[in-house]
Scaffold this active site. Structure first.
Site, short mmCIF file in Angstrom:
data_model
loop_
_atom_site.label_atom_id
_atom_site.label_comp_id
_atom_site.label_asym_id
_atom_site.label_seq_id
_atom_site.Cartn_x
_atom_site.Cartn_y
_atom_site.Cartn_z
N CYS A 197 21.31 -11.58 11.26
CA CYS A 197 19.78 -11.55 12.43
C CYS A 197 19.82 -12.80 13.36
CB CYS A 197 18.76 -11.42 12.24
SG CYS A 197 18.96 -10.14 11.13
N HIS A 256 12.68 -13.10 17.29
CA HIS A 256 13.91 -11.90 16.56
C HIS A 256 12.49 -10.87 16.50
CE1 HIS A 256 16.21 -9.96 14.49
NE2 HIS A 256 15.38 -10.02 13.28
N ASN A 297 14.64 -3.21 14.96
CA ASN A 297 15.30 -4.57 14.79
C ASN A 297 17.27 -4.35 15.23
OD1 ASN A 297 17.01 -7.09 13.44
ND2 ASN A 297 15.48 -7.13 12.61
O1 UT7 Z 1 15.38 -9.61 10.58
C1 UT7 Z 1 15.55 -9.94 9.20
C2 UT7 Z 1 14.28 -10.57 9.22
N1 UT7 Z 1 13.81 -9.00 8.63
C3 UT7 Z 1 13.19 -9.27 8.21
O2 UT7 Z 1 12.02 -9.72 8.55
C4 UT7 Z 1 12.18 -7.79 7.69
C5 UT7 Z 1 10.34 -8.79 6.34
N2 UT7 Z 1 10.36 -7.83 6.02
C6 UT7 Z 1 8.95 -6.62 6.56
O3 UT7 Z 1 9.08 -6.21 8.15
C7 UT7 Z 1 8.70 -6.16 5.43
O4 UT7 Z 1 8.50 -6.40 4.25
C8 UT7 Z 1 8.55 -4.54 5.24
C9 UT7 Z 1 8.26 -3.45 7.33
C10 UT7 Z 1 10.17 -4.41 5.63
C11 UT7 Z 1 7.85 -3.75 4.95
O5 UT7 Z 1 6.25 -4.08 5.45
P1 UT7 Z 1 5.52 -4.12 3.23
O6 UT7 Z 1 4.07 -4.29 4.21
O7 UT7 Z 1 5.78 -5.47 3.12
O8 UT7 Z 1 5.77 -2.73 2.96
P2 UT7 Z 1 6.12 -3.54 1.44
O9 UT7 Z 1 7.50 -2.96 0.77
O10 UT7 Z 1 5.53 -3.80 0.94
O11 UT7 Z 1 6.34 -1.09 0.61
C12 UT7 Z 1 4.52 -0.36 0.54
C13 UT7 Z 1 4.16 0.12 0.40
C14 UT7 Z 1 5.74 0.75 -1.24
O12 UT7 Z 1 4.90 1.88 -1.61
P3 UT7 Z 1 4.42 0.84 -2.79
O13 UT7 Z 1 4.48 0.33 -4.08
O14 UT7 Z 1 3.07 -0.03 -2.61
O15 UT7 Z 1 3.18 2.71 -3.99
C15 UT7 Z 1 6.64 1.47 -0.69
O16 UT7 Z 1 7.31 1.78 -1.27
O17 UT7 Z 1 5.21 1.29 1.16
C16 UT7 Z 1 6.31 2.30 0.84
N3 UT7 Z 1 7.18 2.09 1.87
C17 UT7 Z 1 7.38 2.93 3.10
N4 UT7 Z 1 6.53 4.28 2.77
C18 UT7 Z 1 6.97 4.82 3.68
C19 UT7 Z 1 8.36 1.66 2.08
N5 UT7 Z 1 9.24 1.63 2.90
C20 UT7 Z 1 8.66 2.80 3.67
C21 UT7 Z 1 8.59 3.96 4.11
N6 UT7 Z 1 7.48 5.28 4.39
N7 UT7 Z 1 9.69 3.75 5.18
#
Ligand code: UT7
Length: 323
Positions: free
Chosen positions: A114, A250, A280
């Site tokens: 990225c 980005h 992204n």
């Molecule tokens: O370009 C390269 C660099 N990339 C980035 O910078 C991406 C960085 N990370 C992010 O943007 C965020 O961490 C995400 C968008 C990937 C995730 O957001 P988050 O607020 O960190 O959510 P999380 O991973 O902590 O997940 C929260 C909950 C989890 O459930 P529990 O464990 O709290 O019950 C996940 O299992 O959301 C769940 N979850 C989803 N639910 C519905 C994860 N993916 C999904 C989904 N739909 N697609």
């Protein structure tokens, strides 16, 4: 006097097919709302089956050359940033060179996921500033959808396909003012496709080369590294935050973008946001966003713009450009 490296044209291309968050509800266990509220994404473009990274790169390049008023025959350097090359080799840059109908100039790919476009633009900047290139074509192009596991809701909802390109020329007027790229391989496992031709060729033949990401950890690092990177670019140029006209970040997550805008005391009106429309697009995200803001007239000649990006590796960087 050493020439400056000026961005004299830009172009972009997005595949026709749009995949909305609603569409994704049919593919994985997710909701429209979850995707938008956690990432800022509403839709992404997905390349057709017979559409490859070099096709996207070619369309964006043609537009960039046209906007610079240059013909392909004037290009003396091609650098393509991509994670999703058409072939193991030749490089996508060589495939692009052939399709542009030019021969002889150096053409090579840069791989920094990225942050790839910033790496590619950094290389081009140094070629042009040292007089080794007069008219360079730099492209970020990805068919990232090909390295997604469409059963993994934590990754497949975040990425999309697209390409952006810029023409960078030697000039007496200011252009790229400084460029800062970084990497830290100790974080290699937090964001990766953990197979490659040397380690697991069969996995690739079976189409099982998938992106894996520890989202929360990556998020934390991205905010911290990019926050430092934008301050680095300001400090290097002895510039005050108030002198910045635009941030072209980005497009990984709107919450990361907002955190960096806050670090720069910029209002969101001064930040180019395309994540809602593109998702992204990895190496294509910065040039796609830049081109969108040039086309709609927001970014104007003379404006001071910061580019930043963060990706797998980890790799990251920032750049200050006078347009
Ligand atoms: O370009 C390269 C660099 N990339 C980035 O910078 C991406 C960085 N990370 C992010 O943007 C965020 O961490 C995400 C968008 C990937 C995730 O957001 P988050 O607020 O960190 O959510 P999380 O991973 O902590 O997940 C929260 C909950 C989890 O459930 P529990 O464990 O709290 O019950 C996940 O299992 O959301 C769940 N979850 C989803 N639910 C519905 C994860 N993916 C999904 C989904 N739909 N697609």
């Amino acid at each position: 006097m050493t020439p400056s490296a000026r961005i004299t044209g830009s172009g972009s291309y997005l595949p026709a097919r749009i995949l909305s968050n609603k569409d994704l509800e049919q593919i994985v266990d997710t909701t429209e709302d979850w995707i938008f509220s956690r990432s800022g994404i509403r839709q992404r473009h997905i390349a057709a089956e017979d559409e490859f990274t070099s096709d996207l790169a070619l369309a964006a390049s043609r537009e960039a050359l046209q906007s610079a008023g240059r013909s392909a025959s004037e290009v003396d350097l091609i650098v393509v940033a991509t994670t999703t090359a058409d072939q193991v080799f030749p490089s996508t840059a060589c495939l692009l060179q052939e399709r542009l109908g030019i021969r002889g100039c150096p053409a090579f790919d840069v791989q920094a996921v990225c942050a790839g476009f910033l790496y590619a633009l950094d290389v081009v900047y140094r070629y042009v500033a040292t007089g080794a290139s007069q008219c360079a074509l730099v492209v970020g192009a990805e068919t990232f959808s090909r390295i997604l596991n469409w059963e993994d809701r934590t990754t497949c909802v975040l990425f999309g396909d697209g390409a952006g390109a810029m023409v960078v020329e030697a000039s007496d007027s200011p252009g790229i003012l400084s460029s800062h790229i970084h990497a830290d391989g100790t974080y290699k496992d937090l964001l990766c496709v953990p197979v490659g031709v040397s380690t697991a060729y069969q996995e690739i033949l079976n189409g099982r080369a998938y992106t894996e990401m520890q989202g929360k950890e990556v998020f934390r690092w991205a905010v911290s590294a990019l926050g430092d990177a934008v301050i680095e670019v300001l400090t290097t140029n002895g510039m005050d935050k108030a002198e910045i006209d635009w941030l072209v970040p980005h497009q990984a997550n709107i919450r990361i973008i907002k955190a960096i805008a806050k670090r720069l005391d910029l209002s969101m009106d001064q930040v180019v946001v395309t994540i809602d429309q593109h998702g992204n697009t990895s190496a294509a995200s910065v040039p796609l966003a830049f081109d969108a803001a040039v086309k709609d007239g927001r970014i104007q000649s003379g404006d001071k713009v910061i580019f930043e990006a963060f990706g797998g590796g980890f790799t990251w960087g920032s750049m200050l450009v006078q347009i």
